[in-house]
Design an enzyme around this catalytic site. Structure first.
Site, PDB file in Angstrom:
ATOM      1  N   ARG A  27       0.825  -1.214   0.000  1.00 46.93           N
ATOM      2  CA  ARG A  27       0.000   0.000   0.000  1.00 46.93           C
ATOM      3  C   ARG A  27       0.855   1.259   0.000  1.00 46.93           C
ATOM      4  O   ARG A  27       0.486   2.278  -0.590  1.00 46.93           O
ATOM      5  CB  ARG A  27      -0.925  -0.007   1.221  1.00 46.93           C
ATOM      6  CG  ARG A  27      -2.033  -1.044   1.174  1.00 46.93           C
ATOM      7  CD  ARG A  27      -3.034  -0.755   0.059  1.00 46.93           C
ATOM      8  NE  ARG A  27      -3.812   0.417   0.316  1.00 46.93           N
ATOM      9  CZ  ARG A  27      -5.052   0.410   0.815  1.00 46.93           C
ATOM     10  NH1 ARG A  27      -5.621  -0.732   1.117  1.00 46.93           N
ATOM     11  NH2 ARG A  27      -5.711   1.527   0.996  1.00 46.93           N
ATOM     12  N   TYR A  44     -11.024   7.891  -9.988  1.00 44.71           N
ATOM     13  CA  TYR A  44     -11.989   8.860  -9.470  1.00 44.71           C
ATOM     14  C   TYR A  44     -11.560   9.319  -8.081  1.00 44.71           C
ATOM     15  O   TYR A  44     -10.963   8.561  -7.319  1.00 44.71           O
ATOM     16  CB  TYR A  44     -13.398   8.268  -9.412  1.00 44.71           C
ATOM     17  CG  TYR A  44     -13.528   7.023  -8.555  1.00 44.71           C
ATOM     18  CD1 TYR A  44     -13.907   7.099  -7.213  1.00 44.71           C
ATOM     19  CD2 TYR A  44     -13.285   5.763  -9.085  1.00 44.71           C
ATOM     20  CE1 TYR A  44     -14.035   5.965  -6.435  1.00 44.71           C
ATOM     21  CE2 TYR A  44     -13.404   4.611  -8.319  1.00 44.71           C
ATOM     22  CZ  TYR A  44     -13.777   4.724  -6.993  1.00 44.71           C
ATOM     23  OH  TYR A  44     -13.894   3.591  -6.225  1.00 44.71           O
ATOM     24  N   PRO A  45     -11.832  10.581  -7.752  1.00 45.15           N
ATOM     25  CA  PRO A  45     -11.607  11.049  -6.386  1.00 45.15           C
ATOM     26  C   PRO A  45     -12.866  10.858  -5.554  1.00 45.15           C
ATOM     27  O   PRO A  45     -13.975  10.751  -6.099  1.00 45.15           O
ATOM     28  CB  PRO A  45     -11.311  12.534  -6.592  1.00 45.15           C
ATOM     29  CG  PRO A  45     -12.143  12.909  -7.781  1.00 45.15           C
ATOM     30  CD  PRO A  45     -12.192  11.678  -8.662  1.00 45.15           C
ATOM     31  N   MET A  46     -12.709  10.797  -4.253  1.00 38.87           N
ATOM     32  CA  MET A  46     -13.870  10.618  -3.383  1.00 38.87           C
ATOM     33  C   MET A  46     -13.581  11.202  -2.005  1.00 38.87           C
ATOM     34  O   MET A  46     -12.433  11.428  -1.623  1.00 38.87           O
ATOM     35  CB  MET A  46     -14.226   9.146  -3.241  1.00 38.87           C
ATOM     36  CG  MET A  46     -13.171   8.307  -2.581  1.00 38.87           C
ATOM     37  SD  MET A  46     -13.856   6.857  -1.747  1.00 38.87           S
ATOM     38  CE  MET A  46     -14.917   7.620  -0.551  1.00 38.87           C
ATOM     39  N   LYS A  80     -15.453  11.237   2.213  1.00 38.16           N
ATOM     40  CA  LYS A  80     -16.464  10.731   3.128  1.00 38.16           C
ATOM     41  C   LYS A  80     -17.442  11.861   3.485  1.00 38.16           C
ATOM     42  O   LYS A  80     -17.036  12.993   3.730  1.00 38.16           O
ATOM     43  CB  LYS A  80     -15.811  10.165   4.401  1.00 38.16           C
ATOM     44  CG  LYS A  80     -15.052   8.865   4.170  1.00 38.16           C
ATOM     45  CD  LYS A  80     -15.957   7.756   3.668  1.00 38.16           C
ATOM     46  CE  LYS A  80     -15.226   6.429   3.591  1.00 38.16           C
ATOM     47  NZ  LYS A  80     -16.065   5.349   3.054  1.00 38.16           N
ATOM     48  N   HIS A  90     -16.853  -3.419   3.540  1.00 36.78           N
ATOM     49  CA  HIS A  90     -16.564  -2.922   2.201  1.00 36.78           C
ATOM     50  C   HIS A  90     -15.444  -3.739   1.562  1.00 36.78           C
ATOM     51  O   HIS A  90     -15.498  -4.097   0.381  1.00 36.78           O
ATOM     52  CB  HIS A  90     -16.157  -1.449   2.312  1.00 36.78           C
ATOM     53  CG  HIS A  90     -16.492  -0.640   1.107  1.00 36.78           C
ATOM     54  ND1 HIS A  90     -17.759  -0.518   0.595  1.00 36.78           N
ATOM     55  CD2 HIS A  90     -15.699   0.108   0.299  1.00 36.78           C
ATOM     56  CE1 HIS A  90     -17.744   0.277  -0.464  1.00 36.78           C
ATOM     57  NE2 HIS A  90     -16.501   0.655  -0.666  1.00 36.78           N
ATOM     58  N   GLN A  99      -6.047  -2.282  -7.146  1.00 35.34           N
ATOM     59  CA  GLN A  99      -6.270  -0.875  -6.821  1.00 35.34           C
ATOM     60  C   GLN A  99      -5.020  -0.204  -6.300  1.00 35.34           C
ATOM     61  O   GLN A  99      -4.099  -0.852  -5.810  1.00 35.34           O
ATOM     62  CB  GLN A  99      -7.336  -0.762  -5.737  1.00 35.34           C
ATOM     63  CG  GLN A  99      -6.832  -1.250  -4.393  1.00 35.34           C
ATOM     64  CD  GLN A  99      -7.693  -0.817  -3.230  1.00 35.34           C
ATOM     65  OE1 GLN A  99      -8.710  -0.177  -3.397  1.00 35.34           O
ATOM     66  NE2 GLN A  99      -7.265  -1.164  -2.036  1.00 35.34           N
ATOM     67  N   SER A 148     -20.583   3.151   1.157  1.00 33.76           N
ATOM     68  CA  SER A 148     -20.754   4.013  -0.017  1.00 33.76           C
ATOM     69  C   SER A 148     -22.105   4.706  -0.022  1.00 33.76           C
ATOM     70  O   SER A 148     -22.199   5.921  -0.221  1.00 33.76           O
ATOM     71  CB  SER A 148     -20.596   3.196  -1.302  1.00 33.76           C
ATOM     72  OG  SER A 148     -19.273   2.802  -1.507  1.00 33.76           O
TER      73      SER A 148
END
Length: 513
Positions: free
Chosen positions: A139, A153-155, A157, A180, A193, A231
């Protein structure tokens, strides 16, 4: 007022998604010599970035963007912001840059958080779980998978009046992320990812980059995750950008409007991509709470000197992974029934790939069987269950290793550098069914001799739980010379001769145990 405690984070490499559009009118109207120079300098820059000529670590890749938002995506991972800054400036000095305009970009940094392993952040604590340790490393310092399709894509919370992620207690947030991640694990082998944090660096809180050979796998994964509360209640997404990877050497085909080959042509500029496939499985949007893989199967003790020495004494050592397959082997302390269920789920995904040969669970064999084995001998008390995965290509084996490292209670992976011992592994023992009892009995006899040898720690016979005639032998020694003393012994020579009669195929000793 109760103040929520944020999870600790550890940061790794910085990530830049650089989106460019081509000024097609200017490109069409430019003289041939200028376009040729732009192609040459573009290839030189992009290929050098992928070869890491500018840095000691990191990764880069080039993509053709689908849709109107951009034409090119250049993805860079580097240890420092200065590295990324230098890459941006160097690109602007190429002739290709004169025909491009940056339409978008995203800056972030790879991270792990306390949702994944609080032990990692405890003072004076070491992460002993091999699978978790590898996952953390993957990671923080990921490799870009060589999959053809990428979706970015950006995200963030959500922080609304009805659903505020940051008002939830830590345990509830961790539970959401675990659930998740369970969804993501079902896509292991199909979607990988890179998740990077961007709080204070860009407009959203995280950037999510998903890689797959089949774009519909990404679509299905994201659709399923939309129904998960992590989500549906707490996620807000930015724009999605999709692209197809191509080697920098095929930049000319891209600019000419031709079909872009996904492989490097033998007669084109530069070299091939130096890295294997990496990243992690289990896309867990936002804060890292899922346990994934690393995409690497370790260093190998199977050096040429050992194989040459064995060849001189008439012992066939084979190649580190075999002539026609690449082997990944991990050892687990988990209950074998539970482990088999987990492996079977991964195997279903692995079977989507033509390069997958087999994946199986091998259990310690007891030698006090009713089929003629030696009485009184039983499997070593500290013998571990093994997971063996065979692939036709090294890249596929590397990728599979990442997913397998996430299996329960992984204690080590064959090939890991263990300074205080040396391991060997005899593989590809396919025993004739009518001689199985003889084979197991002889192993019991040899194991008794090994117990009296200097430097010998343990030797285990492991059996494929789905095929009792498929076995391998794993040994651990204080050092290389201790193991070699056994291979030079009369006892080993006699065992090799015995094997010619009882084995259906030629075995070989592989030095990565």
């Amino acid at each position: 007022m109760t103040r929520r405690t944020p999870p600790q984070t550890e940061e790794g490499w910085y990530v830049l998604h650089d989106f460019r559009s081509i000024d097609w009118d200017a490109w069409r109207n430019a003289p041939d010599h200028r376009r040729s120079r732009a192609i040459d300098e573009g290839i030189e820059f992009l290929a050098a970035a992928e070869r890491l000529e500018d840095a000691d670590a990191g990764d880069s890749a080039t993509f053709s963007v689908l849709g109107h938002e951009a034409d090119l995506l250049v993805l860079h991972l580097r240890p420092t912001l200065a590295d990324l800054d230098g890459l941006e400036r160097r690109f602007e000095h190429t002739e290709l840059a004169a025909f491009t305009e940056r339409t978008d970009s995203y800056l972030s940094v790879t991270e792990v958080s306390g949702y994944m392993s609080q032990e990692f952040f405890d003072e004076d604590s070491e992460v002993e779980d091999t699978g978790m340790k590898r996952y953390i490393e993957s990671r923080l310092e990921p490799e870009i998978p060589e999959a053809e399709f990428v979706s970015f894509y950006p995200m963030s919370k959500r922080r609304g009046p009805d659903h505020n992620w940051y008002d939830l207690p830590f345990d509830e947030r961790a539970e959401h992320l675990s659930s998740h991640g369970d969804i993501g694990r079902e896509y292991a082998g199909r979607v990988t990812q890179i998740i990077s944090g961007s709080i204070g660096l860009d407009d959203f809180e995280w950037g999510v980059t998903l890689f797959a050979d089949d774009p519909t796998d990404v679509k299905e994964l994201l659709y399923e995750m939309r129904f998960d509360p992590s989500s549906s209640r707490f996620a807000e997404f930015g724009r999605f950008l999709s692209a197809r990877r191509f080697p920098p050497e095929n930049l000319g085909a891209f600019l000419a409007g031709e079909t872009i080959p996904q492989e490097t042509s033998a007669d084109t500029h530069g070299g091939s991509h130096p890295h294997g496939s990496g990243g992690s499985s289990d896309p867990a949007h936002g804060e890292s709470g899922a346990h994934g893989g690393d995409g690497s199967h370790g260093d190998h003790h199977g050096d040429e000197d050992v194989r040459s020495e064995l060849d001189e004494i008439g012992v066939y050592a084979g190649q580190p992974h075999g002539e026609d397959v690449h082997a990944v082997v991990l050892y687990s302390a988990a209950d074998s029934d539970h482990l088999f269920e987990e492996v079977d789920g991964l195997r279903t995904n692995f079977d989507h790939y033509d390069s997958h040969v087999k994946t199986a669970v091998y259990e310690p064999e007891s030698t006090d069987r009713d089929d003629g084995g030696a009485d009184g001998e039983s499997a070593s008390e500290n013998a571990e269950t093994a997971i063996v995965s065979l692939w036709e290509t090294e890249r596929a084996a590397d990728t599979a290793a990442g997913f397998l490292a996430d299996l329960p209670e992984i204690v080590r992976q064959a090939g890991d550098d263990d300074g205080d011992s040396w391991g060997t592994m005899g593989m590809f023992y396919t025993v004739k069914a009518e001689r199985r009892g003889d084979f197991v009995g002889t192993f019991g006899d040899v194991a008794g001799l090994l117990d009296d040898m200097d430097g010998h720690r343990k030797t285990d016979l492991l059996v494929n739980r789905e095929d009792e005639n498929d076995m391998f032998i794993a040994s651990r020694w204080d050092g290389r010379e201790d193991a070699m003393a056994f291979f030079r012994s009369d006892a080993f020579s006699e065992t090799v001769e015995f094997g010619r009669d009882v084995l259906a195929d030629r075995p070989r000793h592989v030095f990565l145990a």
